[in-house]
Each structure stands twice: as structure tokens, then as C-alpha cells.
Enzyme design. Structure first.
Site, mmCIF file in Angstrom:
data_model
loop_
_atom_site.group_PDB
_atom_site.id
_atom_site.type_symbol
_atom_site.label_atom_id
_atom_site.label_comp_id
_atom_site.label_asym_id
_atom_site.label_seq_id
_atom_site.Cartn_x
_atom_site.Cartn_y
_atom_site.Cartn_z
ATOM 1 N N ASP A 69 33.375 48.222 27.472
ATOM 2 C CA ASP A 69 33.665 47.020 27.400
ATOM 3 C C ASP A 69 33.473 46.007 28.547
ATOM 4 O O ASP A 69 34.277 44.901 28.431
ATOM 5 C CB ASP A 69 35.333 47.208 27.179
ATOM 6 C CG ASP A 69 35.955 47.682 28.409
ATOM 7 O OD1 ASP A 69 35.163 48.649 29.033
ATOM 8 O OD2 ASP A 69 37.313 48.031 28.561
ATOM 9 N N LYS A 94 47.608 49.901 31.966
ATOM 10 C CA LYS A 94 46.269 49.222 31.821
ATOM 11 C C LYS A 94 45.702 49.088 30.505
ATOM 12 O O LYS A 94 45.103 47.953 30.292
ATOM 13 C CB LYS A 94 45.264 49.976 32.563
ATOM 14 C CG LYS A 94 45.171 50.267 34.157
ATOM 15 C CD LYS A 94 44.101 50.864 34.745
ATOM 16 C CE LYS A 94 44.039 52.185 34.581
ATOM 17 N NZ LYS A 94 42.984 52.838 35.370
ATOM 18 N N TYR A 95 46.397 49.794 29.740
ATOM 19 C CA TYR A 95 45.817 49.727 28.049
ATOM 20 C C TYR A 95 46.929 49.479 27.262
ATOM 21 O O TYR A 95 46.677 49.299 26.089
ATOM 22 C CB TYR A 95 45.243 51.035 27.591
ATOM 23 C CG TYR A 95 44.079 51.592 28.777
ATOM 24 C CD1 TYR A 95 42.842 50.855 29.018
ATOM 25 C CD2 TYR A 95 44.337 52.520 29.731
ATOM 26 C CE1 TYR A 95 42.045 51.290 30.037
ATOM 27 C CE2 TYR A 95 43.398 53.216 30.613
ATOM 28 C CZ TYR A 95 42.139 52.378 30.708
ATOM 29 O OH TYR A 95 41.228 52.856 31.613
ATOM 30 N N GLN A 97 33.703 40.537 36.477
ATOM 31 C CA GLN A 97 32.560 41.291 35.354
ATOM 32 C C GLN A 97 33.092 40.766 34.198
ATOM 33 O O GLN A 97 34.054 40.069 34.053
ATOM 34 C CB GLN A 97 33.124 42.685 35.494
ATOM 35 C CG GLN A 97 34.532 42.920 35.417
ATOM 36 C CD GLN A 97 35.109 44.159 35.766
ATOM 37 O OE1 GLN A 97 34.354 44.998 36.532
ATOM 38 N NE2 GLN A 97 36.221 44.832 35.438
ATOM 39 N N GLU A 117 39.638 45.746 47.439
ATOM 40 C CA GLU A 117 40.106 46.722 46.498
ATOM 41 C C GLU A 117 39.003 47.884 46.536
ATOM 42 O O GLU A 117 38.375 48.172 45.565
ATOM 43 C CB GLU A 117 40.494 46.791 45.124
ATOM 44 C CG GLU A 117 41.212 47.978 44.476
ATOM 45 C CD GLU A 117 40.331 48.470 43.033
ATOM 46 O OE1 GLU A 117 40.676 49.598 42.483
ATOM 47 O OE2 GLU A 117 39.300 47.959 42.832
ATOM 48 N N LYS A 129 39.459 48.892 24.795
ATOM 49 C CA LYS A 129 39.796 50.200 25.040
ATOM 50 C C LYS A 129 41.304 50.200 24.399
ATOM 51 O O LYS A 129 41.942 49.468 24.450
ATOM 52 C CB LYS A 129 39.970 50.488 26.469
ATOM 53 C CG LYS A 129 38.527 50.783 27.039
ATOM 54 C CD LYS A 129 37.624 51.720 26.819
ATOM 55 C CE LYS A 129 36.244 51.932 27.281
ATOM 56 N NZ LYS A 129 36.359 52.416 28.614
ATOM 57 N N ASP A 137 38.693 42.979 42.839
ATOM 58 C CA ASP A 137 38.501 44.416 42.039
ATOM 59 C C ASP A 137 37.000 44.725 42.540
ATOM 60 O O ASP A 137 36.008 44.320 42.458
ATOM 61 C CB ASP A 137 38.333 44.067 40.692
ATOM 62 C CG ASP A 137 38.614 45.333 39.523
ATOM 63 O OD1 ASP A 137 39.566 46.134 39.906
ATOM 64 O OD2 ASP A 137 37.519 45.575 39.111
ATOM 65 N N ASN A 138 36.923 46.107 42.916
ATOM 66 C CA ASN A 138 35.769 46.936 43.003
ATOM 67 C C ASN A 138 34.845 46.077 43.923
ATOM 68 O O ASN A 138 33.461 45.833 43.489
ATOM 69 C CB ASN A 138 35.258 47.384 41.825
ATOM 70 C CG ASN A 138 36.031 48.685 41.432
ATOM 71 O OD1 ASN A 138 36.351 49.558 42.237
ATOM 72 N ND2 ASN A 138 35.838 48.972 40.140
#
Lengths: 664, 664
Positions: A349, A525-526, A314, A414, A254, A385-386
Site C-alpha cells: 500500500d 492503525k487499521y 511516502q 521516529e 490494508k 515517520d521512519n
């Protein structure tokens, strides 16, 4: 024909979570209070014990021990056992009739009524003989004492004999060798997990080490990030949370502001984990080496903070797992791998694991080894995360496996998802959880939500960590509030819960959002971000004072002691926290209005504070360092956008001339 | 390597009592509503069912059946299953992801977003092939339809193909053959016991048949008691409860007013069961024969009432058991049998069983055979004497054994003891329970107690039967209240609970007590009593009207529908009951003052009654038979010692000219 059996009923042992399916949470060093309802037909004297043992970590296992329960009336019994060390404990309740004590109590009433008790004394003798027999294997002395007493009771009744029979010492000794074959055990063995203190008391600071150079161009390293540590220490945070530090995928990387096309120098999202350089166990070479990371952790420790890593299970399509373990991923009939999606959204991604497929038998242990790898590097805190997008079975398995060996490891969930799922994640083992605090701005909704999550039954397993912002969420409220909003939101977070956190930039009141979204503009984040830590309008000092108050006042370090009190202004919340021993008491008033001053009449809970209606007491306001004398049940407060919160430590005057050495 | 497994989480299935340890109670003919919290990681479409079956009585056993649950939002799901017949049922919850429906929902969103879905269609085809395979064994036709659809989806994508893929019929068919290997079962199988209607709706009249001649001298027989039936029928009771009808011991027989010395013609306490003539299966010859008893039961039935027997599991020293089964009793070391006692009190005319000793293996089955003996004579209701003085295990075992064969049998627990013990007896199986109503006289205490016992979780297992008096208790209140007190207490009992009872003499306002005690003077427990049923000041008509109201108004026949409303007078309670369909609605106001008139402003719950603020509605006061029109949210009531209660049936005017045949 079977021998006599017991008939005590044991019900409602508490704490108990999901019929014993889950462990409740406590803190090592505290004790675990156990209550139960106990009864038996008739009038027998009952004895009850809590049986408990530590079961993890393996080296700390203990034998079953017993603590006596006390009857509190209305068939309610209570005991506590110590959670001296970090780890998992089991407990249950056992109860039995104490036949000799029952007999003695009835004997007394019969003697008082002037009844002939010859036959009763023989009964007592038989009970003592039974106790003597049970005593014999462990104590010949006790056995002798008991059988001597039994022999006495067989003599012709006399006032002296009654004295012997009713001797409290004899009852105690007989009770020690009671007939436990008549005992009832509670139906379930329950568990409590004793976390280390940081599990419940933590102030988190999240930052991207790659922005450590702060010019928005140069990729920062762990070495650069070390230079940031004195700054963070000056703010007073104790937990430094880093987004994933692993190699970042190239495929479908990204670009800035989540664009689908990355420029060659775009750094990509750290959550797109895995590239040719390695996966979840590797360090992004742009940040440095594993050695550098370990050095950073030690440096952080020297600055009073512990490093927390992100656990994002992930993969980028470039992750080595994808080639090495095709069986860990879902593929379509045409052979293509499935990328993450929630139609119409796609996360090109990222590819997800096939969590429950046959590959899980090697996948799950590999992911456990990822956690253990970082534990070996010295990491003891993971922000997950998630977690709600992965099966709960997996988390339960993983957390249990890791904590069985390393009970000091903490996991922050989270999960911003539906309330029951967030609670379920906490039940199956997550140490702390993100909350809806991020979106609770007004009095009624704030109070209701915080009441819920800081009181049993929820607080038995759920510890809310309050975040006014995250890299994913720049709440609507802060986008329009100016610094007043940043001050009040962080004051709420820091005082409503014993755990809270901010994502860096908060202290600079960074408020630029993507239009119509709660996403940061030019999100870190990017891309790399050029943070100017001296930027005008920052609230560094405000945050430092909050963290100092949290460090100095025990009441603010506890989670389940929040109580709301009455304030007559709809825009002012008033609450307090108290340590169980009453030595630390803090009252807090926060204005929820970032724009205008607000005044409120506050109703001070004198009774809860142990203060008499006519007593003069002292308050020390921690944000202004002002001390005052207060008296009576109300006080007036004025809060402004510059000073939207007041934290009063409350002190009573306990000393008088009688305490003075030369008094008398 | 094991195949794919499921990951749905099922939590908090309710009703659930004691983690499934106990059955909840419902009424046959109703349905059982089951709720559960269900969720899964990610976004799959879930399907959930309640699985249920009847398991007793044996002849009625059914196979497991399934009813689909409906999602109510917030991860809450709900279903109901029918309790068509009296007996015990099991239920649990099962849930699984519906993969084809999930796929179709995602496909739709992708198509709407204009995405290329070639690969997705192949996925759908694979899912359909799986379903076809599962369909094959039971339906070749369905298998064919599914595999035909799968074949279509493998063709090049086209709009028609999308229509096929998204056909609701196809989704339903695929769902019918979903992959249940991915299903999760709730951890426990739960139970519900469906009682017959009388379990929850009953009006008891207790009387001593031996007093049926009513001259205080002649021992009445069952035949004499039959002559009493028209009288009882005129009062409107449906359950006739007889104290023990068995031979009464001679040894240590109690005389009048519980005196320790009986005169030769004293009849003794019916609870001192057992003599040379027989024990718990025999009939006291002075009352008649077993045949006479059966005749009496039939006669009672013809008078609209069912006979309830007393189950007092204790023996007079003359009981045949004492000689025949010495192993069933506790003996002292000197060989004497232990009589019942709670020092300094002694019950010389009674010996207790040794419930938990080795003799229990034959004792318990014998006592079961006692119950079954009376069931064979046609008795279906037992009032159990002092169950809290016997082990709860025994009652659980007994009630289960009896109801497994005869689910129509009801057990009323006569336990006046600590609250948790009373509740525990209800949990382990007692159908109804005595309550503290007997001593709750004032507004606050009455409301709190009745709120507690008529609402979940208590009402899931506990059904309070309200008694203003019993042969053991002439409450202080009634000793000093005059007829006003008798009227108001019975009005409360008859309307607060769907089950209530009086001990005969209540309707005559019998109020002579032993000084300083709550015992009747010249208690019928120890002597024959000459009841004058025409005695001045009786309240027979008042009671008849209450029982008529109970028979005619469904709302008064339900237990858990009690709601208290606001009355502005501290001595006037105001409450209401409503049938679930709203067809029956009754409001009740009762004055708690037996001495003076009381007026009160009552706040009518218009919203709950479904009445508009400006709507005119009709009330029919059932004690005076007066009808009035009311409007608005308040009404004024005046209650007097002669007329201390008002029961208003509420009716709305629903018809208008539009409902008239010739309208238009």
C-alpha cells in the site's frame, strides 16, 4: 615584508559537534556557555572573547558581538552569551596578547626588585602611543588620555611616574584599544540552535481522531475529537500528536490486523497517504475540512495543548504525485512502480520516493512546501515517520530550510534503528528522538542508557522522548505486567526525561497483543477502536499526578540534569533532578517489579542537595501528597504495584529568626 | 537536472587529531588502523575503502591506494594500511552502496519466499549493463562477461537463471565496476607521520664533552669524548645527547654556580650561544673542529649510539646574528637590545629572537638552515631547548619543513610547562616530549600520569621521554634518597616508557644540590666537572641490566602498552608490558621506598597474559637472572633499597609430547 603577527593558540572550543559540522542544541532564554583552551609562548597577559551572533530567522539577524572570556586556570577559559531568542546562532573564539598589561605587570616586578626602569618606561610610552592611534578614529578623548600618559612616561623616571604607569584605569583604557592585528581566531565558526522550551519539555498524547466517536463503527471527525480535549487536558498532556490526517489510498488498502484484503468499510492505514481527494496537503474528508482542522488546533490550544502532525513522506499508489510526477518514483525496467519492501516483507500500500535521483531537485522543494503548508495552518510540531529510511541529507536540508524561516518548528525523529543512525539524525537537526527506553526494563540497562542519552556529548544534540508504548509497539513487558507495569513504565518515562509520551489506551492499560508479537490486537492503525475511557483498572489519576508534578517542578522540565543514586534493591531505581539554581529538587524512586512490593534503602545525595549531614529537611511526596521530615543520608522506601513510584520534592528550611523583621 | 547522488554517511574517522589539523604518530614498519562509522538509509549493501598515500619525503610520494574496510557490526568499519617507510601519509575514507550485491541479496530473499521475480531479473540486467559499460575502458573481457550475464537475465525466469544471478563471482565482478559516482568521501583528509623506530624506543645519555678529561680543569674535546664512548656503551645507552657545542658568548658570561661574574677561565653556559668564532652552525674551538665532531658521531655509531644535538634558538649578545641581523631582535626605544627575562629573573647572557616580527621572513629560514646544516653533518636527533617560550607556529613550520625532506629527523621537546602547552607542542610535531615524571614519586600520581600519557588520545601524538634528572633538575627526592632512590627512579623511567634518559653523574648517584633548590651544586652548566666513574656506590651495573632488559624484550620497546596491575602495598607499583603478538611479556614491580624493604602481594593478570588459572608458567627475573615457576593469580615480592625493582619476563610452556617429532 609583512608586519608582526599573533601567536596565540586556541584549541578545543566546546561545545563543538563533528568539528563544527553540526549545531549543538540549547533552549532560548538560556545562555550558551563556551569554553576553550588558550595559550601563547612566554608570559604575555592574554585577552579572549567569544564572538557570537544570531543568524536565523532572517529578521532576527544580529551583528557579531563579543563577550570577554574568563581564565579559570590551567589554560582553560570560559564565557557565556545569551540565547535570548529562538533561532540559530554562530560563535567562535578570538584571543590576543594585551601588550600594555603585560608590560605593566613586568614593570611592577622590576620596580619591586629595585631595578632601573628608564628604558622600560619608554617602551610603555610607545605602547600607549600605539593605543592612542588606534583610539583616535572612535574617541578623540581616549586618544588624548592615552597620548598624555605616553608623554608622561617619557619624562625622567620618578615614583609618581610609576604610579601613573601602573594605574589600573590606564591599563583598562589601553586594553580597550589593544592591537587586534595580533589576534588569533579559532579555526572554525560553530553553531548553536536555540529551540523554544517545548523542544525539551513536552508530554505527548497520541490519538487517532477517527476513533473519537468511540463506538468502533462511526468514523470520527475533528469536531468529534474536540470533545475528547477536556479529557486529555484532565490527564495533563501538552502535546497532541495525530497520526496522518490525509486522504488514505484505496489500492492495496490494508484490512483489520494488517490483513492484505480490506473490506469495503475498512478505513485503512493513515500512513498510506494520498488518494483521489488529495495528498500530503489535504485532509481526509472523513475527518472534515482544513477549516475543521484549524478549528481543532485552536480548541486544543484552549485546552493547554499544541497539535503535532505526522510527517510520513511516502505515498499510497493512488497519491496524485504518482501520476503527476513519475520522475519522483523508482520504476523497474518493465515500467512498474516499485512498492516499499524489505524482502520477504512487502508494503503493497506504499510507494517510496526516489530520494537521490535526478527528480530530487523538484521533489525536495515540494516536500518542504508540505511542511510549510501545515505551518501555515498553525502546526509547529512534526513527528517524522521512519526518518532513517530516507537519506540524512534530505532531512538536514529540510529541517534547516524550515527552521531558517520558522525556528519554532520542532521535529521528533521516529527512528527505532541502530544507535549511530539515531544519533546521526539528531545531529543533523531533529529536535527530539524516540529512544530504546521502550525496551529497557531493568535497572542496569535503564541506568546505562539514560546516563548516556542525558549527558554530554550526546545530550548536546540528542533529546530523548520516552514512549512506553506506540501504535506500533505494545512491549512484551506491558503484555504481561498488569496495571502495575503500566504505572511504573509511565512513571519512569515521565521523570527520567523531560519529554515523554503515550499512545492513547495506555491510560486504560490496553494490553491485548497479536500472539508472539509486540503489535496491538485489533490495532487502531487499521480500524476504528471503541475506547471506553471509564474502563475499570484505568490509571488516569496516576498519569494526571505525574503530569501535575512535571508542571509544578522545574527540575522535571530539564533534560540533562538526571543523576542516578544508590538504592540497595536491584529492582528499585533511585534518581534525582535539580534545577541549576537549586530551587527545584526532586528525588524519584521507582520499582521495576510490576508484581510484588519491593523495599529499598535509598542513599540520599545530601551533598548534591546542599544539605548538611545533621540537617533536618522536608520532603513532599507528590503521588500521595504526603509530607515528611527526613534527616541523614539514607531512607527506606516501600513500593507496590499500586504505588510503584515515589517523587519527593525536597525543601530545606532556610529561614530563621534572623530573617524575621523584628529580629534584633 | 543533475544525476543521482550518493547518501552514505561517514562519521568519526579515527585516528583523527584536532579535526585533522594535526598528524597522528606511528612507527614505520607498522600499519595504521583506521576506523569509521558508516551508514546509509535503508538496507543497501555498503562497500568502504580507506584511501591512503605517502606524501613525504618527496621522492617517496605514492599514488592514492585503496584498502577495503571490514564491517565489525554496529555500523563500525575498520581497515589498516601499511606504513612501510618513514614519512608522512594521508588517508581518508570513501564508501558507496553496492547496488548489484544489494539486488542479489534481495533477490535471494524473494526467491526463498517463492515470489515471482521476473521484473527483478530485468533490474539486475540493467545493473550489470551499467557495470559492463564502466568496465569497458579498462577490461574488454570483464565488460563482455558482465554484458553476457545481463543478456541471460533478460531471458524468461528459470532456476538456472537464478543460479547465474546469484553467482558470487558475478557479484564480485560487478562490485569491481560499481558506480562510484554514488560514493561519499569523508569530509577531511587526515595525516599520520610514520617515524623511524628510535622515535619511540630510545635510551638517552646526556653528557658534556667538555668534561671528558674528567680532571675538572682541562677543557675536553670531541677526541677526549671519544674515549668516554666505551663506558657509555657498557651502560647500554643508544642516544648520546650533547648540550650545545657552539662558541659561547663572552658578554655577561655566567661564572660557576650561575654567578653573575665569570672568572677569566670560566667556561660559561653552552646555552649562551654565539661568539666571534661563530654561531649556531659553528663548533666551539675548545671542543675541536666540525671535522672532529663528525668523527665523534661516527665513533659513537660504532659504539651503538646516535648523537643528539641541542637546539637552543637564542643568542649570546656576541652572536654574529646580533650585528648582522638587527631586525631579528627586539630593541627598546632607546636602541638597546632586549635580553631574556622573566622579572625579577634576568638572563643577561642571552637575547631572544623577535619571533613574530617582520624579520621572521628571513629569520625562520635561517633557523631551518641551522637544522639542515647539522643534518648534513649526520645528526638526526635534536633535543629542543625550551620550545614553549617560542611560538608554536614556528615549531610547526620548522619541523614540517625539515621532516618533509628528512623524515628520519627526531625532535625532543624540552618543555616543562603547563600540561596543555606540552601536549600542543607534541601535536604540532615534536617527536618526543619531556614529562612530569621527574616529579611524580608516589603510587597514585605515578599511575595516573603514566596512564594518561601512554594511552589514546594522548599517546596518538605524545611520546613521553622519562628523565629522573637533567642538568637543570636534581629532584628533591634524589637529594635525600641515597642510592636506593637512584636505583628505583631509573628503573621506573626505563620500564614505564620505551624512551628515557639520564644526565651523566646519575649513575654515580651525584646528589649535591644548591641548598633549597633542585639545582646541582657546582653545576656542569657553568664549569668543568671531574667525574670519578669508579666512585664507590655507583649503580652502573644496575643501569646496564635495565638497558639490557630493554634491548632483549620487545615489550619494553613499545610505548602505548603499559598496564598497571594491583599490588597490595601503597609503596609498590606493579605493571606490565606486552608486545601485540604476545611473544614478549614483561611484568615489573618497583618499590617507591628508597629507605626500607617493602613486601607486596601482586595480582598477576593471568587473563591478559593468556595463562590459565591452574597453569604453571615460568618467570625470568632480569635484574637477578633468577628463574622461577609461578602458578595462580598472586605472588609475593620483597623489594629492598639495593634491589628496588623486579622485571619478570613471562614464558608459557607451549610444547608437549604432541610437538615431538616421534610422537604417535
Amino acid at each position: 615584508m609583512s608586519s608582526r603577527i599573533g601567536s596565540v593558540v586556541i584549541e578545543s572550543v566546546r561545545p563543538e559537534l563533528g568539528a563544527g559540522r553540526f549545531a549543538v542544541k540549547r533552549i532560548a532564554g538560556e545562555s550558551c556557555t563556551v569554553e576553550a583552551d588558550l595559550f601563547k609562548e612566554g608570559h604575555d597577559v592574554l585577552v579572549a572573547v567569544v564572538r557570537w551572533r544570531q543568524i536565523s530567522p532572517a529578521g532576527q539577524e544580529t551583528e557579531w558581538a563579543e563577550v570577554p572570556m574568563k581564565s579559570l586556570g590551567n589554560d582553560l577559559w570560559k564565557a557565556e552569551f545569551p540565547l535570548a531568542r529562538n533561532g540559530r546562532y554562530q560563535y567562535t573564539v578570538e584571543a590576543w596578547p594585551e601588550l600594555f598589561a603585560t608590560w605593566a605587570s613586568e614593570l611592577k616586578r622590576k620596580v619591586d626588585a629595585g631595578r632601573d626602569v628608564r628604558s622600560e618606561l619608554l617602551e610603555g610610552a610607545a605602547l600607549l602611543e600605539g593605543a592612542a592611534e588606534r583610539a583616535r578614529p572612535s574617541s578623540a578623548g581616549h586618544a588624548q588620555t592615552l597620548s598624555d600618559a605616553a608623554k608622561k612616561l617619557k619624562q625622567p623616571a620618578s615614583p609618581e611616574l610609576i604610579v601613573v604607569a601602573l594605574s589600573p584605569d590606564l591599563a583598562v583604557l589601553a586594553g580597550r584599544y589593544a592591537d587586534r592585528s595580533l589576534a588569533t581566531q579559532y579555526a572554525r565558526v560553530l553553531e548553536v540552535f536555540a529551540d523554544r522550551e517545548r523542544a525539551t519539555h513536552s508530554a505527548w498524547y497520541e490519538f487517532f481522531p477517527r476513533s473519537a466517536v468511540r463506538d468502533g463503527k462511526t468514523h470520527g471527525t475533528f469536531k468529534d475529537a474536540e470533545a475528547w480535549l477536556p479529557y486529555i487536558q484532565s490527564l495533563g498532556f501538552d502535546t497532541l500528536y495525530l497520526p496522518p490526517i490525509h486522504p488514505i489510498g484505496r489500492t492495496a488498502r490494508k484490512g483489520k490486523n494488517n490483513s492484505l484484503r480490506a473490506e469495503p468499510d475498512d478505513v485503512g492505514s493513515p500512513w498510506a497517504i494520498g488518494a483521489a481527494e488529495g495528498g500530503h496537503k489535504a485532509v481526509n474528508p472523513a475527518l472534515g475540512t482544513l477549516e475543521d482542522f484549524r478549528h481543532f488546533c485552536k480548541a486544543a490550544e484552549q485546552h493547554g495543548a499544541e497539535v503535532a502532525l505526522d510527517l510520513a513522506f511516502q505515498c499510497s499508489p493512488d497519491h496524485p504525485y504518482v501520476k503527476e510526477h513519475p520522475e519522483w518514483f523508482l520504476r523497474r525496467p518493465d515500467g512498474t512502480i516499485k512498492t516499499a519492501e524489505n524482502p520477504p516483507k512487502r508494503y503493497e500500500d506504499i510507494v517510496n520516493f526516489d530520494w537521490m535521483g535526478p527528480g530530487r531537485e523538484t521533489l525536495w522543494p515540494e516536500l518542504e512546501s508540505v511542511v510549510l503548508h501545515w505551518v501555515q495552518q498553525g502546526v509547529r510540531i512534526f513527528r517524522v515517520d521512519n526518518p532513517h529510511t530516507k537519506p540524512l541529507q534530505f532531512w538536514e536540508w529540510l529541517i534547516r530550510r524550515v527552521q531558517d524561516k520558522h525556528p519554532e518548528v520542532l521535529f521528533l525523529s521516529e527512528a527505532f534503528t541502530r544507535p549511530k543512525v539515531m544519533k546521526a539524525l539528531a545531529k543533523i537537526g531533529f529536535t527530539q528522538s524516540y529512544t530504546y527506553f521502550t525496551w529497557r526494563n531493568f535497572k542496569q540497562e535503564l541506568q546505562e542508557y539514560l546516563e548516556e542519552i542525558t549527558h554530554p556529548p550526546v545530550s548536546d544534540y540528542f533529546r530523548g522522548n520516552l514512549w512506553p508504548n506506540t501504535p506500533d509497539i505494545l512491549p512484551e513487558m506491558l503484555q504481561r505486567s498488569g496495571p502495575g507495569g503500566f504505572r511504573l513504565r509511565v512513571a519512569l518515562a515521565a521523570t527520567l526525561s523531560s519529554s515523554y509520551g503515550i499512545y492513547s489506551g495506555y491510560e486504560l492499560c490496553e494490553a491485548r497483543a497479536l500472539p508472539g508479537k509486540e503489535e496491538y490486537l485489533d490495532s487502531e492503525k487499521y480500524q476504528l477502536v471503541a475506547w471506553d475511557l471509564e474502563r475499570p483498572g484505568h490509571i488516569r489519576d496516576w498519569i494526571r499526578k505525574l503530569n501535575t508534578a512535571r508542571k509544578q517542578h522545574r527540575a522535571l522540565q530539564l533534560y540533562d540534569n538526571l543523576r542516578f543514586y544508590r538504592s540497595d534493591n536491584e529492582h528499585v531505581v533511585f534518581y534525582g533532578k535539580r534545577s541549576p539554581d537549586g530551587a527545584s529538587q526532586v528525588l524519584v524512586a521507582v520499582s521495576l517489579d510490576p508484581h510484588s512490593p519491593q523495599e529499598a534503602l535509598l542513599h540520599v545525595p545530601l551533598k548534591e542537595l546542599g544539605i548538611q549531614p545533621d540537617e533536618t529537611y522536608q520532603v513532599h511526596e507528590l503521588m500521595t501528597d504526603e509530607r515528611r521530615l527526613w534527616q541523614g543520608p539514607t531512607t527506606q522506601v516501600r513500593l507496590t504495584p499500586d504505588q510503584p513510584a515515589a517523587l519527593w520534592a525536597v525543601y530545606r528550611f532556610r529561614r530563621s529568626e534572623q530573617a524575621f523583621d523584628y529580629y534584633e
